[in-house]
Design an enzyme around this catalytic site. Structure first.
Site, PDB file in Angstrom:
ATOM      1  N   GLY A 193     -65.218   5.215  43.805  1.00 45.33           N
ATOM      2  CA  GLY A 193     -64.606   4.611  45.003  1.00 45.33           C
ATOM      3  C   GLY A 193     -65.658   4.388  46.079  1.00 45.33           C
ATOM      4  O   GLY A 193     -65.675   3.338  46.745  1.00 45.33           O
ATOM      5  N   ASP A 194     -66.548   5.357  46.253  1.00 39.83           N
ATOM      6  CA  ASP A 194     -67.615   5.238  47.259  1.00 39.83           C
ATOM      7  C   ASP A 194     -68.568   4.097  46.878  1.00 39.83           C
ATOM      8  O   ASP A 194     -69.008   3.325  47.736  1.00 39.83           O
ATOM      9  CB  ASP A 194     -68.408   6.552  47.355  1.00 39.83           C
ATOM     10  CG  ASP A 194     -67.501   7.740  47.637  1.00 39.83           C
ATOM     11  OD1 ASP A 194     -66.436   7.538  48.244  1.00 39.83           O
ATOM     12  OD2 ASP A 194     -67.860   8.861  47.225  1.00 39.83           O
TER      13      ASP A 194
HETATM   14  P1  ATP Z   1     -63.499   8.488  43.924  1.00 40.35           P
HETATM   15  O1  ATP Z   1     -62.521   9.191  44.849  1.00 40.35           O
HETATM   16  O2  ATP Z   1     -63.947   9.339  42.763  1.00 40.35           O
HETATM   17  O3  ATP Z   1     -64.671   7.908  44.648  1.00 40.35           O
HETATM   18  P2  ATP Z   1     -61.438   6.434  43.756  1.00 40.35           P
HETATM   19  O4  ATP Z   1     -60.180   7.047  43.241  1.00 40.35           O
HETATM   20  O5  ATP Z   1     -61.553   6.197  45.200  1.00 40.35           O
HETATM   21  O6  ATP Z   1     -62.721   7.266  43.255  1.00 40.35           O
HETATM   22  P3  ATP Z   1     -61.299   4.527  41.574  1.00 40.35           P
HETATM   23  O7  ATP Z   1     -60.113   3.659  41.676  1.00 40.35           O
HETATM   24  O8  ATP Z   1     -61.265   5.640  40.584  1.00 40.35           O
HETATM   25  O9  ATP Z   1     -61.707   5.035  43.036  1.00 40.35           O
HETATM   26  O10 ATP Z   1     -62.590   3.643  41.191  1.00 40.35           O
HETATM   27  C1  ATP Z   1     -63.085   2.586  41.975  1.00 40.35           C
HETATM   28  C2  ATP Z   1     -63.516   1.447  41.072  1.00 40.35           C
HETATM   29  O11 ATP Z   1     -64.531   1.902  40.147  1.00 40.35           O
HETATM   30  C3  ATP Z   1     -62.397   0.872  40.216  1.00 40.35           C
HETATM   31  O12 ATP Z   1     -61.659  -0.129  40.898  1.00 40.35           O
HETATM   32  C4  ATP Z   1     -63.186   0.326  39.018  1.00 40.35           C
HETATM   33  O13 ATP Z   1     -63.762  -0.916  39.354  1.00 40.35           O
HETATM   34  C5  ATP Z   1     -64.310   1.345  38.854  1.00 40.35           C
HETATM   35  N1  ATP Z   1     -63.896   2.427  37.937  1.00 40.35           N
HETATM   36  C6  ATP Z   1     -63.562   3.692  38.236  1.00 40.35           C
HETATM   37  N2  ATP Z   1     -63.214   4.400  37.131  1.00 40.35           N
HETATM   38  C7  ATP Z   1     -63.331   3.560  36.096  1.00 40.35           C
HETATM   39  C8  ATP Z   1     -63.108   3.658  34.674  1.00 40.35           C
HETATM   40  N3  ATP Z   1     -62.681   4.784  34.113  1.00 40.35           N
HETATM   41  N4  ATP Z   1     -63.316   2.560  33.913  1.00 40.35           N
HETATM   42  C9  ATP Z   1     -63.741   1.405  34.458  1.00 40.35           C
HETATM   43  N5  ATP Z   1     -63.970   1.241  35.790  1.00 40.35           N
HETATM   44  C10 ATP Z   1     -63.774   2.288  36.599  1.00 40.35           C
END
Ligand code: ATP
Length: 310
Positions: free
Chosen positions: A252-253
């Site tokens: 996400g970051d």
């Molecule tokens: P974090 O809190 O760990 O920083 P988050 O929950 O805010 O993560 P996510 O939605 O998990 O953010 O991930 C952000 C982006 O990263 C997604 O929209 C996607 O593009 C990519 N991503 C994350 N996990 C995956 C995965 N398992 N497979 C493919 N792309 C991923």
């Protein structure tokens, strides 16, 4: 210059402990110690993309000194506000054999009224040079939940886009400060809505509601499901290929960094979303948090398909 804000940083130490057991002692290799915090991860990825972000936040005690030194080693610049209390330490025990991760997170240090005022002064001094401001993560205790809202309003008065990546009450109130962009994941959006969001339509509906409240962009990240970017005039969906995931923490970051980089370099909206996803994915393919490889980003950009939703 992109300014990143990490109000609640920590020293993160992770230990690999196979067969981790309560009530037992474990001999371990030296822990992996890093300067932790969502805004710091964003800064790291921005630097890898060729930007020179400026980091702000609170640091205190010997832990604070260690983080400052560590960021210098990493080539990251900052103007941190010194606090009297010690910056926290967070420990993680990773048990690969049983696929578990046990974490101990110290409570946040107290930030006094004077320290808060000092931070706000430093924050506003950045307005002369800032082209974009990113505030990420939780708030330390004793800071009002409306702190991000106030920061967003101050930035808006200066026409500087403010990106907010937080959750719970600080997100709810932060939205009232009309940030330029927020990036909830599905869980954070559900928490905001206060009800289960079963379908993509349900999620988009909540995002549109947030836009109507005065947020210009809602970037909804969906992990392996890609992302949806909602604004008043357009809704875009990023369809991503499946990738070999190593460690998705910090994706996400990294996504925020990709978005901020694209906005700062005047890319069109579709390309901003593509770049944001490529950075999130590239991070997920690495062991290290907040690390992306430019070659991998280039490859992923070709494989992400952006469609418009009516
Ligand atoms: P974090 O809190 O760990 O920083 P988050 O929950 O805010 O993560 P996510 O939605 O998990 O953010 O991930 C952000 C982006 O990263 C997604 O929209 C996607 O593009 C990519 N991503 C994350 N996990 C995956 C995965 N398992 N497979 C493919 N792309 C991923």
């Amino acid at each position: 210059m992109i300014v990143t804000v990490t109000l609640n940083p920590a020293i993160d130490i992770s230990y690999r402990v196979n067969n981790f057991k309560i009530n037992k002692g474990h001999r371990v290799e030296n822990g992996n110690k890093t300067a932790g915090g969502k805004g710091l991860n964003v800064s790291r990825v921005l630097k890898q993309l060729g930007e020179h972000p400026h980091c702000l936040g609170f640091l205190g005690g010997s832990n604070g000194k260690w983080i400052k030194r560590q960021l210098e080693i990493e080539g990251l610049e900052g103007s941190f506000t010194q606090i009297k209390e010690e910056t926290r330490t967070c420990l993680a025990f990773i048990d690969e054999e049983n696929s578990t991760q046990t974490e101990l997170m110290e409570k946040c240090p107290t930030v006094s009224e004077e320290e808060k005022e000092e931070f706000l002064e430093t924050y506003q001094q950045q307005f002369k040079k800032a082209t974009l401001i990113i505030a990420s993560g939780s708030l330390p205790s004793w800071l009002d939940s409306s702190f991000y809202k106030d920061m967003s309003k101050l930035a808006k008065e200066q026409n500087i886009p403010f990106i907010l990546d937080t959750s719970g009450e600080p997100l709810k109130l932060g939205i009232e400060g009309n940030p330029f962009l927020i990036k909830p994941n599905q869980e954070e959006l559900t928490q905001f809505a206060g009800k289960e969001l079963k379908t993509m339509e349900d999620m988009v509906e909540v995002a549109i509601r947030i836009c109507n409240q005065g947020v210009q962009n809602v970037l909804l990240s969906l992990g392996e499901g890609g992302a949806i970017l909602v604004r008043k005039d357009v809704i875009l969906k990023a369809n991503i290929p499946s990738i070999p995931v190593v460690n998705p923490v910090g994706s996400g970051d990294s996504m925020i960094a990709g978005m901020a980089y694209s906005i700062n370099n005047n890319l069109v909206l579709e390309e901003c979303l593509r770049m944001a996803c490529a950075c999130g994915m590239a991070n997920a393919m690495e062991e290290k948090t907040g690390f992306v490889q430019s070659q991998m980003i280039k490859q992923l950009l070709k494989e992400i398909n952006i469609t418009s939703i009516d």
